[in-house]
Each structure stands twice: as C-alpha cells, then as structure tokens.
Design a protein around this motif. Structure first.
Motif, PDB file in Angstrom:
ATOM      1  N   ASP A 136       1.267  13.612   8.183  1.00 33.01           N
ATOM      2  CA  ASP A 136       2.578  13.014   8.450  1.00 33.01           C
ATOM      3  C   ASP A 136       2.722  11.677   7.721  1.00 33.01           C
ATOM      4  OD1 ASP A 136       5.113  13.164   9.956  1.00 33.01           O
ATOM      5  OD2 ASP A 136       4.356  11.362  10.939  1.00 33.01           O
ATOM      6  N   ARG A 137       1.662  10.885   7.709  1.00 33.44           N
ATOM      7  CA  ARG A 137       1.692   9.610   6.990  1.00 33.44           C
ATOM      8  C   ARG A 137       1.851   9.842   5.478  1.00 33.44           C
ATOM      9  NH1 ARG A 137      -2.248   7.589   9.275  1.00 33.44           N
ATOM     10  NH2 ARG A 137      -3.923   8.109   7.808  1.00 33.44           N
ATOM     11  N   SER A 143       9.403   8.370   0.932  1.00 31.73           N
ATOM     12  CA  SER A 143       9.817   7.124   1.585  1.00 31.73           C
ATOM     13  C   SER A 143      11.328   6.947   1.596  1.00 31.73           C
ATOM     14  CB  SER A 143       9.158   5.928   0.890  1.00 31.73           C
ATOM     15  OG  SER A 143       9.493   5.899  -0.488  1.00 31.73           O
ATOM     16  N   LYS A 197       5.508  10.601   4.816  1.00 27.85           N
ATOM     17  CA  LYS A 197       6.330   9.390   4.881  1.00 27.85           C
ATOM     18  C   LYS A 197       6.143   8.532   3.631  1.00 27.85           C
ATOM     19  CE  LYS A 197       8.285   9.699   9.014  1.00 27.85           C
ATOM     20  NZ  LYS A 197       8.043  11.129   9.257  1.00 27.85           N
ATOM     21  N   GLU A 198       4.926   8.480   3.098  1.00 30.85           N
ATOM     22  CA  GLU A 198       4.681   7.693   1.892  1.00 30.85           C
ATOM     23  C   GLU A 198       5.328   8.334   0.664  1.00 30.85           C
ATOM     24  OE1 GLU A 198       0.471   7.437   1.675  1.00 30.85           O
ATOM     25  OE2 GLU A 198       0.301   5.886   3.245  1.00 30.85           O
ATOM     26  N   SER A 220      12.650   8.481   4.942  1.00 28.83           N
ATOM     27  CA  SER A 220      11.735   8.208   6.060  1.00 28.83           C
ATOM     28  C   SER A 220      12.340   8.598   7.405  1.00 28.83           C
ATOM     29  CB  SER A 220      11.357   6.723   6.064  1.00 28.83           C
ATOM     30  OG  SER A 220      12.516   5.918   6.158  1.00 28.83           O
ATOM     31  N   TYR A 221      13.654   8.804   7.446  1.00 21.41           N
ATOM     32  CA  TYR A 221      14.335   9.203   8.679  1.00 21.41           C
ATOM     33  C   TYR A 221      14.078  10.675   9.023  1.00 21.41           C
ATOM     34  CZ  TYR A 221      17.385  11.041   5.079  1.00 21.41           C
ATOM     35  OH  TYR A 221      17.852  11.696   3.968  1.00 21.41           O
ATOM     36  N   THR A 249       9.569  15.766  11.108  1.00 24.11           N
ATOM     37  CA  THR A 249       8.517  16.624  10.567  1.00 24.11           C
ATOM     38  C   THR A 249       7.990  17.553  11.648  1.00 24.11           C
ATOM     39  OG1 THR A 249       7.871  14.843   9.046  1.00 24.11           O
ATOM     40  CG2 THR A 249       6.327  16.650   9.319  1.00 24.11           C
TER      41      THR A 249
END
Length: 442
Positions: free
Chosen positions: A310-311, A318, A314-315, A321-322, A325
């Motif tokens: 998940d991180r 970006s 997001k990276e 990012s809203y 998942t």
C-alpha cells in the motif's frame, strides 16, 4: 426490464456493423478480419416507441481448432439464453453454408423467437438469391444492408413484433458507471466475472483476449451498476494492430463514460509505468479511483506485506493519493465482495456537497494556521470559497490574484478540505478565481 435482442451468426457476416447501426454509434470494432468480436457487447436501442437492449456476439465457427472458438461459442450460448428475440444474421454473398445450417438447428432448439436476416444485399430489385435462405427452416428471410442501413426498418418491425406488450416504464434509479481498467492480463475480465458471479466475459491466459469495452448492468442490494470491462491498455509503442489501437481508444472512452474507475494491478508486478499512465488518465478525467491489487493469493506474505505494498502504491501514484486500495484474488474470490460497497462509498464521496459557510470556516482556519504565501511583496488573500459541482467535487476559491497561488499551498488547502469533508476516492477540482471574474484552474 427492457426486451433483449441478440445478434448471432457466423464470423464476418456483418453482426458488429448491424449492432452499431441499431445502437446508433460505433460501439463495436468493425474490421474485415473474421473473429474481431469475441465477447458479448450490450447497447441500448429503440425503434418506434419501443426501447430494448441489443447484444453483439462473436462469430460462430464450428470445427475450427482455434483457442477462442469454444469460448466464443459459450458467449453466444449465454446471449441466446438471456435474449427475448434473436436476429440470425447470414451473408447473401456466401449463400447458406453448412455452418448456417448448424446454427439454424441450434436456434430451433432454443425455443426463442428468431428473425432471419440476410445481410450484404446490394440490389433490392433482384431478391431471388435471398429465397435460398428459406432452406434454413426459420421462416421468411429479411434482406438488409447493415453497412448502408437499407431495410433495417423492416427488420426491426419484425423484431419488435415479438416483444411482450409494453408495460409501464419504471422510473430509472441512479446507477453508478464503473470502468475496469488496467494493463493486459492483470485479470480484469476474471475480476468482472467474479463480481458478477457468472462467465460474462472471455477469460484466457493469452494477453489481449478482451478487445472491446463490454457493458454489463447488475443490481445488488437495491443499487444499480453498469460495469464496463475494457481491453488491456498497452503503451502506444507496443500497439501494432489496428484492432488493438481501436481497443485502447475504447478503453479511454470507457473511462470518460464512467463515474468510478477500478484500476486493476497485478500483485506480482507491483506498480508499472503503464499503471501510472492509466491511473493518470482517470485522474485527469476527474473520475473516482479504486485501486484493486489482483492475484493477491500468489505472493509470499507476512504481516507487513499489505502495508508495504500500500505504501508503494501511494509513493508511485502520489498524484492520486486519495485513491482507495483493495487487495483481492479474482481466482479465489478473496475480498471481491468488498468491491461494490467501496464503489458505493466512493460514489457517495464524489457527489458530496458542502455548504458555503462550512467551506469558508475550514478555509479561514487553514489560513490562520498556515498564512497564504506572498510574492514580490504582494500577499495572497483568500476571500471566500463555494462548491459549484460534483463528480468530481468542484470548489471555486475567490482570490485577490490567482498568480500568487503556489502549487504547494494549493495542495495544503486540498488536504485541509479532505481532512474536514472526506472526498475519499475522488479527486477535487479547485478553481482559482479573481474577484473580478478572472479564473485559473488548478
């Protein structure tokens, strides 16, 4: 429910051309190459005062040793099963063939009304060759030219004659339009079939099985959805065939038609450059975004695997990012039942309206905590804000000078609005407008 009309027949007799003619748009890929249509395509159509749904199907080819022949035949069987009326389309130029006879026999056993149409008729003053099709045992053949629209009115008259009496039309409820998007072979069609609980689209290990954007309407727990399964979108440099180029174009148009885009990512590949481009298109189009990581049954996992993935998302994404998942397996059904509830939540968020007083209260508090920037001795002043639209939420912020709005402060304001009002899974369109009416979009 509207009556359903299925168009069936051999490959390359003009089914997709007739489908597009009846639907009034180029919904199906049309090419001289046999076998271009593989899945079932649905579109709404109308004739006189009757509305109905028309289905395009792949060409039936008996005895051909080809990877998709049995799968296409299965899709045709499903279309026939759900249809109220069947148009059996044949080709005048080739005459009645052995495959036509076999299809006619199959249709005679289905106990559904069948309208026999003979396509590619160029000369309507000499219809003697059409009479050969009486031998198929399906009644009077109707000559048509689907390419030029000749005599399709008579064909539709015969079709709607089999419709049940027109019932009072029920008020249509709001339905959420979903586009299932992603690279080839990430499991989009398998995921759609898992959501529907039926074999709606062809699934194969061969990349690129789905060529068209395919619509399916379903109702779950009183909520109506239109699910659009799209062809896998490759990078432009890897699109060689004209058919595949059309498929990519259909995929982009499917995103434009949708309310919420479901981006399917392969759990083994992680986020690729093409995933970023596809997500970027959905983001720029202002669509709600749900990222579904498919094939989650395959990676080796520990208690940190999901959080780390998940991180990573997001990276890499970006700019979106809203997005929400979800980790699923279309093969095992893991968490597939959570997809539509999340879609409902995103749909609610992207249609949320916030009152002007609340918006301005949050904006004033944000400016008090972090004052607006200044440039060359001139400070940005936030005057007031108001929401002017939804899907996505559109917020107009009146300023003294839009040129003073820095992107970092714009992101700060967006984050403050999200902290207060949600808008999860949906982009926000912030519009900077000078007091006199000059405007600049974020």
């Amino acid at each position: 429910m509207k009556p359903i009309v299925a168009i069936v027949g051999r490959a390359n007799v003009g089914k997709s051309t007739l489908f597009n003619r009846l639907a009034g748009e180029r919904a199906a890929i049309v090419q001289d190459t046999p076998g271009v249509t593989r899945d079932r395509l649905y579109r709404d159509a109308s004739w006189l005062d009757r509305d109905f749904t028309v289905i395009d199907t792949g060409g039936i080819e008996f005895g051909k040793q080809e990877a998709f022949s049995a799968l296409v035949k299965r899709q045709v069987d499903l279309a026939v099963e759900e249809a109220d009326v069947i148009i059996f389309l044949t080709d005048l130029r080739s005459g009645p063939t052995a495959d036509d006879l076999e299809i006619a026999g199959m249709l005679q056993k289905c106990r559904k009304p069948v309208v026999l149409a003979v396509n590619k008729v160029d000369n309507f003053t000499n219809l003697a060759p059409v009479y050969d099709f009486y031998g198929l045992g399906l009644g009077e053949p109707i000559p048509v030219s689907s390419l030029h629209g000749m005599n399709t009115g008579d064909l539709l008259d015969a079709v709607i004659a089999h419709f049940p009496p027109k019932a009072e039309e029920e008020a249509a409820g709001d339905r959420v339009m979903l586009a299932v998007i992603g690279r080839p072979n990430v499991g989009k069609s398998s995921l759609v079939n898992a959501i529907l609980g039926t074999e709606r689209v062809i699934v194969s290990e061969i990349p690129g099985t789905t060529r068209d954007a395919i619509d399916t309407s379903i109702t779950r727990d009183g909520h109506e959805y239109l699910i659009i399964d799209t062809a896998g979108m490759r990078r432009k440099g890897k699109v060689y065939e004209p058919t595949e180029r059309y498929s990519v174009d259909r995929g982009l148009k499917a995103i434009d038609r949708s309310d919420v885009a479901i981006l399917v990512i392969d759990a083994l590949d992680r986020v690729t450059e093409q995933d970023k481009k596809i997500a970027g298109y959905a983001h720029e189009a202002g669509k709600g975004l749900l990222i579904v990581v498919n094939k989650w049954d395959l990676p080796e996992k520990d208690h940190r695997t999901m959080q780390e993935f998940d991180r990573h998302i997001k990276e890499e994404l970006s700019f979106a990012s809203y997005a929400l998942t979800l980790f699923v397996s279309a093969k095992t059904g893991q968490r597939v039942d959570k997809i539509l509830p999340l879609v409902d939540f995103i749909s609610e968020q992207q249609t949320r309206r916030v009152s002007t007083p609340l918006l301005n209260e949050v904006m004033r508090e944000a400016a008090a905590v972090n004052p607006p920037p200044s440039h060359k001795g001139k400070r940005l002043k936030l005057l007031y804000a108001t929401q002017v639209g939804v899907k996505p939420p559109k917020i107009v912020v009146f300023l003294n000078d839009p040129e003073l709005m820095h992107f970092s402060y714009a992101r700060y304001l967006e984050n403050k609005f999200r902290e207060s009002f949600g808008f999860a899974g949906s982009p926000i369109s912030l519009i900077w407008r000078k007091r006199e009416g000059a405007e600049k979009d974020k």
